[in-house]
Enzyme design. Sequence first.
Site, PDB file in Angstrom:
ATOM      1  N   CYS A   1     -14.047  -3.986   3.846  1.00 25.76           N
ATOM      2  CA  CYS A   1     -13.582  -4.814   4.957  1.00 25.76           C
ATOM      3  C   CYS A   1     -13.779  -4.118   6.284  1.00 25.76           C
ATOM      4  CB  CYS A   1     -12.115  -5.197   4.778  1.00 25.76           C
ATOM      5  SG  CYS A   1     -11.823  -6.201   3.339  1.00 25.76           S
TER       6      CYS A   1
ATOM      7  N   LYS B   1       0.827  -1.206   0.000  1.00 25.72           N
ATOM      8  CA  LYS B   1       0.000   0.000   0.000  1.00 25.72           C
ATOM      9  C   LYS B   1       0.861   1.256   0.000  1.00 25.72           C
ATOM     10  CE  LYS B   1      -3.731  -2.014   2.784  1.00 25.72           C
ATOM     11  NZ  LYS B   1      -4.779  -2.446   1.857  1.00 25.72           N
TER      12      LYS B   1
HETATM   13  C1  LIG Z   1      -6.594  -0.207   8.027  1.00 28.69           C
HETATM   14  C2  LIG Z   1      -6.132  -1.463   7.358  1.00 28.69           C
HETATM   15  N1  LIG Z   1      -5.570  -2.436   8.091  1.00 28.69           N
HETATM   16  C3  LIG Z   1      -5.114  -3.583   7.541  1.00 28.69           C
HETATM   17  C4  LIG Z   1      -5.222  -3.823   6.182  1.00 28.69           C
HETATM   18  C5  LIG Z   1      -4.711  -5.120   5.634  1.00 28.69           C
HETATM   19  O1  LIG Z   1      -3.492  -4.946   4.979  1.00 28.69           O
HETATM   20  P1  LIG Z   1      -2.846  -6.088   4.061  1.00 28.69           P
HETATM   21  O2  LIG Z   1      -3.661  -6.175   2.839  1.00 28.69           O
HETATM   22  O3  LIG Z   1      -1.464  -5.589   3.814  1.00 28.69           O
HETATM   23  O4  LIG Z   1      -2.832  -7.358   4.818  1.00 28.69           O
HETATM   24  C6  LIG Z   1      -5.803  -2.827   5.374  1.00 28.69           C
HETATM   25  C7  LIG Z   1      -5.916  -2.969   3.910  1.00 28.69           C
HETATM   26  O5  LIG Z   1      -6.605  -3.739   3.362  1.00 28.69           O
HETATM   27  C8  LIG Z   1      -6.278  -1.636   5.976  1.00 28.69           C
HETATM   28  O6  LIG Z   1      -6.858  -0.687   5.245  1.00 28.69           O
END
Ligand SMILES: Cc1ncc(COP(=O)(O)O)c(C=O)c1O
Lengths: 405, 405, 146, 146
Positions: A361, A223
């Site tokens: 999510c 990200k």
């Molecule tokens: C606030 C937040 N935490 C955690 C995640 C999970 O990250 P990752 O996709 O790197 O596991 C995301 C993104 O999807 C997010 O926006």
Amino acid sequence: MMNFDVEKIRAQFPMFAGKDKPLIYLDNAATTQKPQSVIDAVTKYYSEYSANVHRGIYAISEKATHEYESARTRIAKFIGADFEKSIVFTRGATEAINLVAYAWARHNLNPGDEILITEMEHHSNIIPWQLAARDTGATLRYIPIDETGTLVESEKYINPKTKLFAITQQSNVFGTTNPVKELTEIAHSFGAKVLVDAAQAMPHLMVDVVDLDCDFLAISGHKMLAPTGVGALFAKQEILEEMEPFLGGGEMIEQVTMETATWSEIPQKFEAGTPNIAQAIGFGAAVDFINQIGIEKIKDYEGEMTRYAIAKLSEISGMQIYGDLFCRGPVISFNVSGVHSHDLAQLLDMENIAIRAGHHCAQPIMRKLDVPATARASFYLYNTKAEVDALCEAIEKAKWFLATD
Amino acid sequence: MMNFDVEKIRAQFPMFAGKDKPLIYLDNAATTQKPQSVIDAVTKYYSEYSANVHRGIYAISEKATHEYESARTRIAKFIGADFEKSIVFTRGATEAINLVAYAWARHNLNPGDEILITEMEHHSNIIPWQLAARDTGATLRYIPIDETGTLVESEKYINPKTKLFAITQQSNVFGTTNPVKELTEIAHSFGAKVLVDAAQAMPHLMVDVVDLDCDFLAISGHKMLAPTGVGALFAKQEILEEMEPFLGGGEMIEQVTMETATWSEIPQKFEAGTPNIAQAIGFGAAVDFINQIGIEKIKDYEGEMTRYAIAKLSEISGMQIYGDLFCRGPVISFNVSGVHSHDLAQLLDMENIAIRAGHHCAQPIMRKLDVPATARASFYLYNTKAEVDALCEAIEKAKWFLATD
Amino acid sequence: MSEIQQLYQQLILEHNRNPKNFKEIEHADCKLEGYNPLCGDQITIFLKLENDVISDIGFQGKGCAISKASASIMTTMLKGKTKAEAAEIFNKFHKMVTDGTIGENVGKLEVLAGVHKFPSRVKCAILAWHTTMKALDEIKAEDGKR
Amino acid sequence: MSEIQQLYQQLILEHNRNPKNFKEIEHADCKLEGYNPLCGDQITIFLKLENDVISDIGFQGKGCAISKASASIMTTMLKGKTKAEAAEIFNKFHKMVTDGTIGENVGKLEVLAGVHKFPSRVKCAILAWHTTMKALDEIKAEDGKR
Ligand SMILES: Cc1ncc(COP(=O)(O)O)c(C=O)c1O
Ligand SMILES: Cc1ncc(COP(=O)(O)O)c(C=O)c1O
Ligand code: FES
Ligand code: FES
């Protein structure tokens, strides 16, 4: 603008550079585009020193080890950590949080203890704690939010039973930036450990783990310009050292007998098996890219663009923007009355604009807002005001399309 | 040779192609080199359709989803699985085994139950079971091996208490190929589940999960031409469906309330967070590459080279080769008297030859052989007999160097 | 017609704006909720049967244009059909939205054929149908108990 | 001299072939095992002290040329030294093999300076030293208890 040359930046992204009508990519909160330097770092590893790390006594393996560890050091420095071994490479923020849930929470929580999170968490910072609570008998509690996406009376929820406080630094729905430093101080005063989910914050603002004083920080590399399949966990050295291992396997052990084993030093103790070598090296290159521009400049640029976008979007009739309008990161969730967010996303796609629609999510937030889904536009350093204009036009067009007889 | 054109194959690997004095890479059991087509698949994703999967309602996300899922389907087909959703992407074989240890073993084993493994396992197939045994009260038992790296009286160790039998299909030290199909049948007759660690076997021989009838299969992508940071778990559909989740987070849930959650369908249930998208797509390209040549041809070619290498190495005085000399995969562990394996590796590196020295993450084997370490040369489809010759010469030179006054 | 026009055909837009049978049915023989986990949308189906024939059918809930239009068209097509006939129509519909095959006598359903080009929207089109088929099954099961 | 020749200097090869003080010492004041997890090699150090002075020192075990030569040279240098002197020599040695600095009076140790170019071999060179320093500490601790 503030010597922030967005065209020069865009020229370094193959997804935009040299393309006739490049995609208007506004789904950066999901994953970002990758600059050529990151792609090149990956290709270079595969073409010039493709080898496993840490155990090879030959030149390309030593080179791979050096580059892999140097990426770790640069990431540590980027978040102000004074000890590079506090960084454990993971697949993403999700694995980082789960690592803590398995290796720390399941060995340190007991019935009666409380895990405190907030209603604005991403599922990745909810489910691991639901499962850990189930397995340890601890209780999961939530700090509520109001409709503007702001925490309500946080302090009331932190108490002596709180053993772990896990909070997102920036919401992936509202863009709210939480006062994690202040809350960490309160939580620490009650003896709780604090995990900060920096998946959304770190791409956009300076995160300093010494200043925040958090015990754990979950990081999503992909990200913030890094390859897919990489993220990291920061944890304070003494906690990492005391923590039980997570995955068992090669690299993470020192001595193995038939019955038992002793663990490697940190961070290897938490990096079982062949690591995501090329991806970690690419993450290092992504941090270099950001450093060359300067995270403060990125923050200012994005701030201005976000304000512009909110002003422009607000002009659209039937537009509902969620969260605080003024104080936020570069992510805007909204709905347009009469237009379902999925139809909107589909119609924008035809205009070459990528936004997200859905619950992001974060179903507890959707329930709070009493909507099944929202549309979401999220920006990064390569987006432009012209793209914001195009977005607004396309929304008007979609409205018209769905409304006309 | 059998229309296996090794020069044509080598030309497709940037680590060798067009290089004056290309590295003689004999550490393939650790990780393999990557063909241009795999590197290109990764670059193409980053440059042309870089986006998150499954939830984006825009063209590049749909394309990314399609490619990611198509890689899954091709990998399923490669191992004869009739259901592509039986494949879960992981970082490597280590994570695949740990997934089973957490999501299956910890919910299905009880005190008195036995986990059976063998003395020739890689640490990645030992430590997860030591930890699972610790947490469940189950007992960990080992099928012994003799000095030739062969299992001794395996059947005696499988009994009604055996709930899980985890075995490597090919040893990363001896190259022994175990009779996993026969042993699986015996284990099943006692009601045990069977996990096959195919990290070393799958790059070199045809693995058919329907024929083996194993319940779980752990796969290492980066040991078979795929990018680093990718592997997979195969599991029978009904087991995957019944299994508890492993990592909690985005993608793997269906509905989340504050207290609890319901899980997505398989395989998403086990792929929390943003997956290793580019790496999975690269894994698909690696499988295509192998299919174009044909795994049977690769096996024959490597078999002939291995026999040649054993014959040549045996001519070196003081040479001790471990394991069965005739029946084995393309990995040869050895020691030369008077020459420590680490010194040997260091001196070979100066001759542009990469071999491994150490315990190869298999300390129980080292204890059996009563050596601290061995040297190990492991081959893949791009190695040649000329490289074997160079290896032997360099070993002689190292011996001479360390022995001369 | 572009792909997007195939997806959002005139008739679909009309049904989206003015869905048919968008109503609650009191004393329904079966009332069942359907949920699309991909987007979070929810739909409720109401059914009345008389001797195996669907005598009334309605739906309520939130959803995208595709899901609403699909539900609306479905209700107009299923009213007056027997369970067996409904199942047959559903099968044709399912095939059409997943692989694009336009079977015989699909009638007005044909406007939804464009969906098969948009894998992420197939669930939208099917949501109401799945829920209805499940509701019919439940009624059958209860009948069995009687 | 190439890097590899700097690593495997003549003197190192000689010590590897004929290590000095490669012996067990009966009635040692301290006997301690050291382990290099990177390779699995093990070394045992035997120490005799007389009034703070190392009166005898020996080692046994398996290891690579670097570790054996380093242990061998170490024993010849530490015999007759006080604990404080030994610690000082160790510090110089440690600095040399990690960053290449050749301090004053390192003497024969200089042949091991090439190691710093080979990160994976630093542990080899240090193994015997670490074990000895730990052994001296243990004796100190026991002295304290008396
Ligand atoms: C606030 C937040 N935490 C955690 C995640 C999970 O990250 P990752 O996709 O790197 O596991 C995301 C993104 O999807 C997010 O926006
Ligand atoms: C037999 C065996 N199992 C498991 C592993 C671990 O695989 P990975 O590095 O993909 O986690 C290896 C390789 O190191 C291996 O040789
Ligand atoms: S987007 Fe929810 S049903 Fe179509
Ligand atoms: S290789 Fe073991 S001590 Fe040098």
